[in-house]
Design a protein around this motif. Sequence first.
Motif, PDB file in Angstrom:
ATOM      1  N   PRO A  82       0.827  -1.215   0.000  1.00  0.00           N
ATOM      2  CA  PRO A  82       0.000   0.000   0.000  1.00  0.00           C
ATOM      3  C   PRO A  82       0.863   1.267   0.000  1.00  0.00           C
ATOM      4  CG  PRO A  82      -0.854  -1.605   1.568  1.00  0.00           C
ATOM      5  CD  PRO A  82       0.430  -2.169   1.042  1.00  0.00           C
ATOM      6  N   ALA A  83       2.020   1.215   0.681  1.00  0.00           N
ATOM      7  CA  ALA A  83       2.892   2.397   0.708  1.00  0.00           C
ATOM      8  C   ALA A  83       3.465   2.679  -0.681  1.00  0.00           C
ATOM      9  CB  ALA A  83       4.022   2.195   1.721  1.00  0.00           C
ATOM     10  N   ASP A  84       3.801   1.621  -1.431  1.00  0.00           N
ATOM     11  CA  ASP A  84       4.297   1.805  -2.802  1.00  0.00           C
ATOM     12  C   ASP A  84       3.235   2.489  -3.660  1.00  0.00           C
ATOM     13  OD1 ASP A  84       6.779   0.451  -2.524  1.00  0.00           O
ATOM     14  OD2 ASP A  84       5.754  -1.480  -2.689  1.00  0.00           O
ATOM     15  N   VAL A  85       2.008   1.969  -3.543  1.00  0.00           N
ATOM     16  CA  VAL A  85       0.920   2.474  -4.384  1.00  0.00           C
ATOM     17  C   VAL A  85       0.680   3.952  -4.069  1.00  0.00           C
ATOM     18  CG1 VAL A  85      -1.543   2.253  -4.915  1.00  0.00           C
ATOM     19  CG2 VAL A  85      -0.143   0.205  -4.548  1.00  0.00           C
ATOM     20  N   ARG A  86       0.613   4.240  -2.777  1.00  0.00           N
ATOM     21  CA  ARG A  86       0.334   5.630  -2.392  1.00  0.00           C
ATOM     22  C   ARG A  86       1.468   6.558  -2.805  1.00  0.00           C
ATOM     23  NH1 ARG A  86      -0.903   7.788   3.441  1.00  0.00           N
ATOM     24  NH2 ARG A  86      -1.062   9.909   2.628  1.00  0.00           N
ATOM     25  N   ALA A  87       2.696   6.051  -2.669  1.00  0.00           N
ATOM     26  CA  ALA A  87       3.850   6.877  -3.061  1.00  0.00           C
ATOM     27  C   ALA A  87       3.782   7.170  -4.552  1.00  0.00           C
ATOM     28  CB  ALA A  87       5.145   6.156  -2.711  1.00  0.00           C
ATOM     29  N   ARG A  88       3.476   6.159  -5.332  1.00  0.00           N
ATOM     30  CA  ARG A  88       3.417   6.352  -6.790  1.00  0.00           C
ATOM     31  C   ARG A  88       2.302   7.326  -7.145  1.00  0.00           C
ATOM     32  NH1 ARG A  88       0.365   3.395  -9.894  1.00  0.00           N
ATOM     33  NH2 ARG A  88       0.378   1.529  -8.578  1.00  0.00           N
ATOM     34  N   GLU A  89       1.122   7.098  -6.547  1.00  0.00           N
ATOM     35  CA  GLU A  89      -0.019   7.963  -6.907  1.00  0.00           C
ATOM     36  C   GLU A  89       0.199   9.396  -6.430  1.00  0.00           C
ATOM     37  OE1 GLU A  89      -3.311   4.372  -6.946  1.00  0.00           O
ATOM     38  OE2 GLU A  89      -3.410   5.844  -5.327  1.00  0.00           O
ATOM     39  N   THR A  90       0.818   9.542  -5.293  1.00  0.00           N
ATOM     40  CA  THR A  90       1.062  10.895  -4.766  1.00  0.00           C
ATOM     41  C   THR A  90       2.088  11.615  -5.633  1.00  0.00           C
ATOM     42  OG1 THR A  90       0.619  10.061  -2.555  1.00  0.00           O
ATOM     43  CG2 THR A  90       1.710  12.193  -2.693  1.00  0.00           C
ATOM     44  N   GLU A  91       3.143  10.901  -5.964  1.00  0.00           N
ATOM     45  CA  GLU A  91       4.215  11.509  -6.767  1.00  0.00           C
ATOM     46  C   GLU A  91       3.686  11.960  -8.124  1.00  0.00           C
ATOM     47  OE1 GLU A  91       7.249  11.849  -9.701  1.00  0.00           O
ATOM     48  OE2 GLU A  91       5.946  10.098  -9.636  1.00  0.00           O
ATOM     49  N   GLU A  92       2.786  11.145  -8.682  1.00  0.00           N
ATOM     50  CA  GLU A  92       2.243  11.479 -10.009  1.00  0.00           C
ATOM     51  C   GLU A  92       1.488  12.803  -9.989  1.00  0.00           C
ATOM     52  OE1 GLU A  92       1.792   6.907 -11.690  1.00  0.00           O
ATOM     53  OE2 GLU A  92       0.013   7.942 -10.909  1.00  0.00           O
ATOM     54  N   GLN A  93       0.936  13.129  -8.818  1.00  0.00           N
ATOM     55  CA  GLN A  93       0.134  14.362  -8.743  1.00  0.00           C
ATOM     56  C   GLN A  93       0.964  15.597  -8.414  1.00  0.00           C
ATOM     57  OE1 GLN A  93      -3.490  13.897  -6.281  1.00  0.00           O
ATOM     58  NE2 GLN A  93      -2.832  11.774  -6.149  1.00  0.00           N
ATOM     59  N   MET A  94       2.247  15.414  -8.215  1.00  0.00           N
ATOM     60  CA  MET A  94       3.066  16.546  -7.765  1.00  0.00           C
ATOM     61  C   MET A  94       3.543  17.401  -8.930  1.00  0.00           C
ATOM     62  SD  MET A  94       5.556  15.045  -4.845  1.00  0.00           S
ATOM     63  CE  MET A  94       5.016  15.046  -3.152  1.00  0.00           C
ATOM     64  N   SER A  95       3.752  18.669  -8.620  1.00  0.00           N
ATOM     65  CA  SER A  95       4.425  19.542  -9.588  1.00  0.00           C
ATOM     66  C   SER A  95       5.927  19.311  -9.432  1.00  0.00           C
ATOM     67  CB  SER A  95       4.108  21.001  -9.287  1.00  0.00           C
ATOM     68  OG  SER A  95       4.672  21.358  -8.036  1.00  0.00           O
ATOM     69  N   ASP A  96       6.687  19.697 -10.416  1.00  0.00           N
ATOM     70  CA  ASP A  96       8.143  19.546 -10.289  1.00  0.00           C
ATOM     71  C   ASP A  96       8.665  20.341  -9.099  1.00  0.00           C
ATOM     72  OD1 ASP A  96       8.404  17.754 -12.306  1.00  0.00           O
ATOM     73  OD2 ASP A  96       8.966  19.220 -13.843  1.00  0.00           O
ATOM     74  N   GLU A  97       8.085  21.521  -8.871  1.00  0.00           N
ATOM     75  CA  GLU A  97       8.530  22.340  -7.734  1.00  0.00           C
ATOM     76  C   GLU A  97       8.345  21.553  -6.431  1.00  0.00           C
ATOM     77  OE1 GLU A  97      10.567  25.380  -6.502  1.00  0.00           O
ATOM     78  OE2 GLU A  97      10.103  25.056  -8.624  1.00  0.00           O
ATOM     79  N   GLU A  98       7.214  20.879  -6.305  1.00  0.00           N
ATOM     80  CA  GLU A  98       6.960  20.069  -5.099  1.00  0.00           C
ATOM     81  C   GLU A  98       7.936  18.896  -5.020  1.00  0.00           C
ATOM     82  OE1 GLU A  98       2.166  20.938  -4.541  1.00  0.00           O
ATOM     83  OE2 GLU A  98       2.827  19.350  -5.907  1.00  0.00           O
ATOM     84  N   ARG A  99       8.184  18.293  -6.158  1.00  0.00           N
ATOM     85  CA  ARG A  99       9.143  17.162  -6.154  1.00  0.00           C
ATOM     86  C   ARG A  99      10.496  17.641  -5.630  1.00  0.00           C
ATOM     87  NH1 ARG A  99       6.465  16.087 -11.286  1.00  0.00           N
ATOM     88  NH2 ARG A  99       5.265  14.168 -11.003  1.00  0.00           N
ATOM     89  N   PHE A 100      10.985  18.730  -6.200  1.00  0.00           N
ATOM     90  CA  PHE A 100      12.316  19.209  -5.788  1.00  0.00           C
ATOM     91  C   PHE A 100      12.344  19.611  -4.310  1.00  0.00           C
ATOM     92  CE2 PHE A 100      13.136  19.649 -10.383  1.00  0.00           C
ATOM     93  CZ  PHE A 100      14.382  19.035 -10.435  1.00  0.00           C
ATOM     94  N   SER A 101      11.211  20.071  -3.807  1.00  0.00           N
ATOM     95  CA  SER A 101      11.210  20.532  -2.411  1.00  0.00           C
ATOM     96  C   SER A 101      11.508  19.395  -1.434  1.00  0.00           C
ATOM     97  CB  SER A 101       9.868  21.189  -2.068  1.00  0.00           C
ATOM     98  OG  SER A 101       8.870  20.191  -1.958  1.00  0.00           O
ATOM     99  N   LEU A 102      11.251  18.165  -1.858  1.00  0.00           N
ATOM    100  CA  LEU A 102      11.491  17.036  -0.949  1.00  0.00           C
ATOM    101  C   LEU A 102      12.941  16.562  -0.942  1.00  0.00           C
ATOM    102  CD1 LEU A 102       8.446  14.610  -1.437  1.00  0.00           C
ATOM    103  CD2 LEU A 102       8.768  16.402   0.249  1.00  0.00           C
ATOM    104  N   LEU A 103      13.732  17.101  -1.838  1.00  0.00           N
ATOM    105  CA  LEU A 103      15.063  16.515  -2.044  1.00  0.00           C
ATOM    106  C   LEU A 103      16.170  17.181  -1.246  1.00  0.00           C
ATOM    107  CD1 LEU A 103      14.902  15.876  -5.908  1.00  0.00           C
ATOM    108  CD2 LEU A 103      14.079  14.462  -4.015  1.00  0.00           C
ATOM    109  N   VAL A 104      15.816  18.152  -0.407  1.00  0.00           N
ATOM    110  CA  VAL A 104      16.840  18.891   0.336  1.00  0.00           C
ATOM    111  C   VAL A 104      16.372  19.071   1.777  1.00  0.00           C
ATOM    112  CG1 VAL A 104      18.067  21.093   0.506  1.00  0.00           C
ATOM    113  CG2 VAL A 104      17.451  20.190  -1.736  1.00  0.00           C
ATOM    114  N   SER A 105      17.263  18.777   2.739  1.00  0.00           N
ATOM    115  CA  SER A 105      16.928  19.142   4.122  1.00  0.00           C
ATOM    116  C   SER A 105      17.814  20.307   4.537  1.00  0.00           C
ATOM    117  CB  SER A 105      17.108  17.961   5.073  1.00  0.00           C
ATOM    118  OG  SER A 105      18.473  17.706   5.328  1.00  0.00           O
ATOM    119  N   VAL A 106      17.235  21.173   5.354  1.00  0.00           N
ATOM    120  CA  VAL A 106      18.013  22.304   5.876  1.00  0.00           C
ATOM    121  C   VAL A 106      18.118  22.172   7.385  1.00  0.00           C
ATOM    122  CG1 VAL A 106      17.590  23.923   3.996  1.00  0.00           C
ATOM    123  CG2 VAL A 106      15.957  23.770   5.866  1.00  0.00           C
ATOM    124  N   MET A 107      19.226  22.654   7.870  1.00  0.00           N
ATOM    125  CA  MET A 107      19.533  22.485   9.286  1.00  0.00           C
ATOM    126  C   MET A 107      18.912  23.613  10.092  1.00  0.00           C
ATOM    127  SD  MET A 107      23.421  21.724  10.289  1.00  0.00           S
ATOM    128  CE  MET A 107      23.784  20.771  11.737  1.00  0.00           C
TER     129      MET A 107
END
Length: 715
Positions: free
Chosen positions: A13-38
Amino acid sequence: MTADVQDTGGETPADVRARETEEQMSDEERFSLLVSVMGANPVTPVRDKRIPQGVPMSAGYVPGVPRLGVPALLMSDASLGVTNPGYREGDTATALPAGLALGASFNPELARAAGGMVGREARSRGFNLQLAGGINLARDPRNGRNFEYLSEDPLLSAVLAAESINAIQAEGVISTIKHYSLNCNETNRHWLDAIIDPAAHRESDLLAFEIAIERSQPGAVMTGYNKINGAYAGGNSVLIEDVLKGAWGYQGWVMSDWGATPSWEFALKGLDQESGAQVDVAMWKAEPFVQPLKAAYAEGKLPKERLSEMVRRILRSMFASGIDSWEQVPEVAMARHNEIALETARQGIVLLKNDGVLPLTADANARIAVIGGHAHVGVPTGTGSSAVTPPGGYAAVIKIGGRGFMGAGRNLYLLPSPPLAELKKLLASAQIEFDPGMHPAESAMMARRCDVAIVFAIRVEGEGFDNPDLCLPWGQDAVIEAVAAANPNTIVVLQTGNPVAMPWRDSVKAIVEAWYPGQAGGLAIAEVLVGNVNPSGRLPITFPADLAQTPRPELEILGTPWGTPVTIRYNEGAEVGYRWFAKQNEQPLYAFGHGLSYTSFEYSDLEVEGGDTITATFTVTNTGDREGADVPQLYLTAAVGEPRMRLLGFERVALQPGQSRSMTVTADPRLLARYDAGAGQWHVSEGAYGIALGKAADNLAFTAEAVLTERRFGS
Ligand code: BGC
């Protein structure tokens, strides 16, 4: 090859939700997940604008995507408790003993209790990702960070780390496992190239990661600072793509260490997330997964599928852990958590030597000298990102300093659990005096007029620094020598994060290794000294007699200026620690697995079966007159005519006087195999294998032989 979530067929179920959620994202949202700030801290003193007001400061923050039910990530260190120094003034948490103390307990149940404690305390503060699971093998007794790790053995480290990670994740908090891989020395770690034979790597450090990951499925893997065989850990496609995500089918995400992402191209090598972006600015003058990664995407250098995969991996771990559906804040019973810290310290203390002086007798007239180690104030901790401020704060912080980023945090932290006060409580009728251990002659004067002298010897070790040698600092050897010359009943209590040289070993009656014993450590030490607790810790690392016995008598990287590219050759390969000593036929000062008790144990009825793997059954009996716990250890000693030392299994068992227990240990076949890098498989050769049941790597009670059938397996 990366594991493609769409092709697995058996999507969770986590795979399915991850795939479906990712498909709905904008590129800006995708990139926002790729960096953590201290969060703001002494290294990055200004609160980053990307961290919204009201969000607690921590080691890492990643914004969520509320419209899609994606929570923000709030990351906190580490395995030894929820750390906070520098982030949230005044906040405190339960401070566990060093990882080596947990290692010395050989007790998976304790690892589970400690992990649960860390998970609950993280969650109660709103942290949904714990940067725990430090599992690097103790290859070099000078590595400043060994205290934070568990042992020199892949199996022991993996079993304990997996329990702790499982327990953290059972609290609904994501755990990492770190630092993948070979971050086994600290000197110039950002520029360090660790060279190792790839097959030997699979049989040692990577085997520890492999077993721990398959047992606990940590949501994220944190890469190391160093390079491995020429490629930075975070940009090492062999380790990330081929081994972790390929051979092992790892489904979570891979994050860098803080300030360990010099290039956006690491995204093409398997790195899914840049961590602590401001530290990358300080180190490499850029945040590579912000503008450079976006530019690479716009230019077609970062494929869309890869961007999607990076995001899906993060989302999958979020959904699998349940951090998106937190409801209540868990109840945190700090008194119970203190008990876990205390029990870990008790079970982690190793009695190295005892010529009949311990346990101390509660003789009303006993005069006891307690000397040195700030024993009147508290117990020391290791330093760096894993140091936890205990409830009530530190008893004292003495600035030590040093170069590089970690210099500011290199302090002698004393946790408020003074062994002196605890001893006075437990031996209320004895006359106990304290001497600071400043002048050998002064300490000797007090020792001379006492019945027993207990010298507390300490060392500050920590992240960012290797120790220059095995010596105790601040002239403590001279104090011990002077005290031992003045008093025949001298006991040394070590609180160190590594083995130390003991030039005074033969002139003292007892030696206790208490590591960094955590917030209840003073009590645990006192209980062991007076015999309220029967010591049961076993060394999780070999104590060499001399550096000349170790794979690197000289550590050439030591003393190189900050920023120097350096190379370290781990030529011992898979023969780490006790394996090296067996191969070289060297006798250490104290062997892996060694630890004395106030009772005695005997083994009998060893039966060994071969075939596809080795199964051993045997009986352990407490032959003394006190309750106690033992850790029988099963070793491989030879494989088809060649000497080969491997810990195959262990089990901690508590027994009443006269009580026996029959035990069965079945070996993980990877510990009987060689990794065949050409074939990409494990290979067990047909033939006879030497097996031994022992109390330590150099104290084997029984030997036997078993015949194994040839097998090729795994990848
Ligand atoms: C350490 C990591 C830690 C990170 C965040 C780094 O310096 O190597 O283990 O998780 O900082 O604090």
